[in-house]
Scaffold this motif. Structure first.
Motif, short mmCIF file in Angstrom:
data_model
loop_
_atom_site.label_atom_id
_atom_site.label_comp_id
_atom_site.label_asym_id
_atom_site.label_seq_id
_atom_site.Cartn_x
_atom_site.Cartn_y
_atom_site.Cartn_z
N ALA A 16 11.99 16.34 17.72
CA ALA A 16 13.30 16.73 18.22
C ALA A 16 13.78 15.82 19.33
CB ALA A 16 13.25 18.17 18.73
N GLU A 17 12.91 14.91 19.81
CA GLU A 17 13.23 14.08 20.95
C GLU A 17 13.72 14.94 22.10
OE1 GLU A 17 15.80 10.85 19.93
OE2 GLU A 17 14.67 10.34 18.15
N VAL A 18 13.07 16.10 22.26
CA VAL A 18 13.50 17.02 23.30
C VAL A 18 13.41 16.36 24.67
CG1 VAL A 18 11.21 18.07 23.62
CG2 VAL A 18 13.25 19.35 24.19
N LEU A 19 14.45 16.51 25.45
CA LEU A 19 14.59 15.96 26.78
C LEU A 19 14.86 14.46 26.78
CD1 LEU A 19 11.71 17.84 28.65
CD2 LEU A 19 14.06 18.54 28.35
N ALA A 20 14.18 13.69 25.94
CA ALA A 20 14.35 12.25 25.98
C ALA A 20 15.79 11.84 25.68
CB ALA A 20 13.40 11.58 24.99
N GLU A 21 16.47 12.57 24.79
CA GLU A 21 17.84 12.20 24.45
C GLU A 21 18.82 12.62 25.52
OE1 GLU A 21 18.36 14.85 20.91
OE2 GLU A 21 19.85 15.74 22.21
N ASP A 22 18.59 13.79 26.13
CA ASP A 22 19.52 14.30 27.13
C ASP A 22 19.24 13.72 28.51
OD1 ASP A 22 20.85 15.91 25.30
OD2 ASP A 22 19.34 17.48 25.51
N THR A 49 -13.72 25.93 28.07
CA THR A 49 -13.60 27.25 27.46
C THR A 49 -12.82 27.15 26.16
OG1 THR A 49 -13.60 28.28 29.64
CG2 THR A 49 -12.82 29.62 27.78
N PRO A 50 -13.47 27.37 25.00
CA PRO A 50 -12.72 27.32 23.74
C PRO A 50 -11.77 28.49 23.65
CG PRO A 50 -14.95 28.11 23.37
CD PRO A 50 -14.89 27.69 24.81
N ARG A 51 -10.60 28.23 23.05
CA ARG A 51 -9.60 29.28 22.90
C ARG A 51 -9.46 29.64 21.45
NH1 ARG A 51 -5.12 26.62 27.00
NH2 ARG A 51 -6.23 27.09 28.94
N PRO A 52 -9.40 30.93 21.15
CA PRO A 52 -9.29 31.36 19.77
C PRO A 52 -7.94 30.97 19.20
CG PRO A 52 -8.98 33.22 21.25
CD PRO A 52 -9.40 32.06 22.10
N PRO A 53 -7.86 30.82 17.88
CA PRO A 53 -6.56 30.51 17.26
C PRO A 53 -5.58 31.65 17.49
CG PRO A 53 -8.19 31.09 15.59
CD PRO A 53 -8.94 30.95 16.88
N VAL A 54 -4.30 31.31 17.53
CA VAL A 54 -3.27 32.32 17.77
C VAL A 54 -2.34 32.37 16.56
CG1 VAL A 54 -3.35 32.05 20.27
CG2 VAL A 54 -1.77 30.66 18.93
N ALA A 55 -1.66 33.49 16.42
CA ALA A 55 -0.69 33.64 15.35
C ALA A 55 0.49 32.71 15.58
CB ALA A 55 -0.21 35.10 15.29
N ALA A 56 1.22 32.43 14.50
CA ALA A 56 2.33 31.48 14.57
C ALA A 56 3.38 31.90 15.59
CB ALA A 56 2.96 31.31 13.19
N HIS A 57 3.71 33.21 15.64
CA HIS A 57 4.75 33.63 16.57
C HIS A 57 4.27 33.53 18.02
CE1 HIS A 57 2.43 37.39 16.26
NE2 HIS A 57 2.99 37.75 17.41
N GLU A 58 2.96 33.73 18.24
CA GLU A 58 2.44 33.58 19.59
C GLU A 58 2.45 32.11 20.02
OE1 GLU A 58 -1.36 35.36 19.03
OE2 GLU A 58 -0.68 37.36 19.60
N GLN A 59 2.13 31.23 19.07
CA GLN A 59 2.16 29.81 19.39
C GLN A 59 3.58 29.34 19.68
OE1 GLN A 59 -0.70 27.79 19.70
NE2 GLN A 59 0.88 26.59 20.76
N ALA A 60 4.55 29.85 18.92
CA ALA A 60 5.95 29.49 19.17
C ALA A 60 6.37 29.94 20.56
CB ALA A 60 6.85 30.12 18.11
N ALA A 61 5.92 31.12 20.99
CA ALA A 61 6.25 31.62 22.32
C ALA A 61 5.68 30.71 23.39
CB ALA A 61 5.74 33.05 22.49
N ARG A 62 4.44 30.26 23.21
CA ARG A 62 3.83 29.36 24.18
C ARG A 62 4.54 28.01 24.20
NH1 ARG A 62 -2.72 30.32 23.37
NH2 ARG A 62 -2.69 32.60 23.66
N ASP A 63 4.89 27.53 23.02
CA ASP A 63 5.58 26.24 22.94
C ASP A 63 6.96 26.31 23.61
OD1 ASP A 63 3.39 25.41 21.55
OD2 ASP A 63 4.37 25.28 19.60
N LEU A 64 7.65 27.43 23.43
CA LEU A 64 8.96 27.58 24.06
C LEU A 64 8.80 27.64 25.58
CD1 LEU A 64 11.99 27.96 23.87
CD2 LEU A 64 11.60 30.42 23.54
N ASP A 65 7.79 28.35 26.06
CA ASP A 65 7.55 28.40 27.50
C ASP A 65 7.34 26.99 28.07
OD1 ASP A 65 7.79 31.15 27.64
OD2 ASP A 65 5.63 31.53 27.52
N LEU A 66 6.56 26.17 27.35
CA LEU A 66 6.31 24.81 27.83
C LEU A 66 7.59 23.99 27.81
CD1 LEU A 66 4.57 22.49 28.77
CD2 LEU A 66 3.89 22.11 26.38
N ALA A 67 8.36 24.08 26.73
CA ALA A 67 9.62 23.34 26.65
C ALA A 67 10.54 23.72 27.80
CB ALA A 67 10.30 23.58 25.30
#
Length: 241
Positions: A16-22, A49-67
């Motif tokens: 998405a070139e997030v941030l780099a374009e703007d 500390t290994p982290r267990p896999p997360v569901a797709a919606h949980e990963q999307a929430a984490r990714d949005l928080d980072l963005a």
């Protein structure tokens, strides 16, 4: 419900070139590395500390928080928000920043409203955030639509804007947001800053409910945690918008 149509945060940021374009002079990869470096310095044991896999919606929430944390960390964020608050025709770039603040203040529907406004103006970062916002709600069809829009939209052809004279948020708070993302916690604003967002004037919307709108003093109020009273004639927001 799970989906296998979910890329990593790194892949999506690059696609998405997030941030780099703007924000043409902002180094997104360096910011992601800074997240890891800061958190490792805070809690070295976390790396092992290994982290267990997360569901797709949980990963999307984490990714949005980072963005969102990366958006408010950009040196151009304050200038974009100032333009957005002062202009009679708000520009999409400032709407992306404002939506990021609303997300941090847990006004998720209002954040989606302003991301949709910005995406309608051709902003690729906004479309990217919308794909993650729908993904966190397990609305995967809508998430795929906005991911495709993020890839389709063209980068702007305008000249690079000068960085803001001051950051949008204090360094300690930006550090805290990025470190919370790295640790898997939900990034949150301090109560005094969240109160600034919650006291903004609002407008009703049929689809999204109560929608805060920025005021010209917002970029000055946020670092201090103060909010000037709304101008005469402006409706006051609910206590917990």
């Amino acid at each position: 419900m799970r989906t296998n149509d979910h890329a990593s945060i790194g892949d999506l940021l690059n696609q998405a070139e997030v941030l780099a374009e703007d924000y043409d002079d902002y180094d997104t990869e360096a910011a992601r590395q800074r997240v890891s470096t800061r958190a490792d310095r805070t809690d070295p044991g976390d790396r092992a500390t290994p982290r267990p896999p997360v569901a797709a919606h949980e990963q999307a929430a984490r990714d949005l928080d980072l963005a969102v944390a990366l958006i408010v960390d950009t040196p151009q964020a304050a200038a974009a928000l100032e333009r957005f608050a002062d202009d009679d025709r708000p520009d999409p770039e400032g709407a992306v920043v404002f939506a990021a603040l609303l997300h941090l203040a847990r006004a998720h529907d209002a954040a989606q409203f302003w991301w949709q406004f910005a995406a309608g103006g051709g902003n690729r970062t906004a479309a990217f955030c919308l794909s993650l916002a729908h993904g966190r709600r397990a609305e995967f069809s809508d998430a795929r639509h906005w991911r495709a829009e993020a890839r389709r939209l063209n980068a702007p052809d305008g000249a690079t804007r000068a960085p803001a004279a001051r950051p949008l948020l204090p360094e300690s708070i930006r550090h805290q947001l990025l470190t919370q993302c790295h640790s898997g916690s939900r990034p949150t604003l301090p109560a005094r800053l969240e109160a600034v967002i919650n006291r903004l004037p609002v407008d009703p919307d049929h689809d999204f409910g109560t929608i805060p709108r920025p005021v010209p003093t917002l970029t000055r109020d946020l670092p201090r945690g103060h909010q000037a009273p709304p101008s005469a004639g402006r409706p006051g927001p609910d206590a917990d918008a």
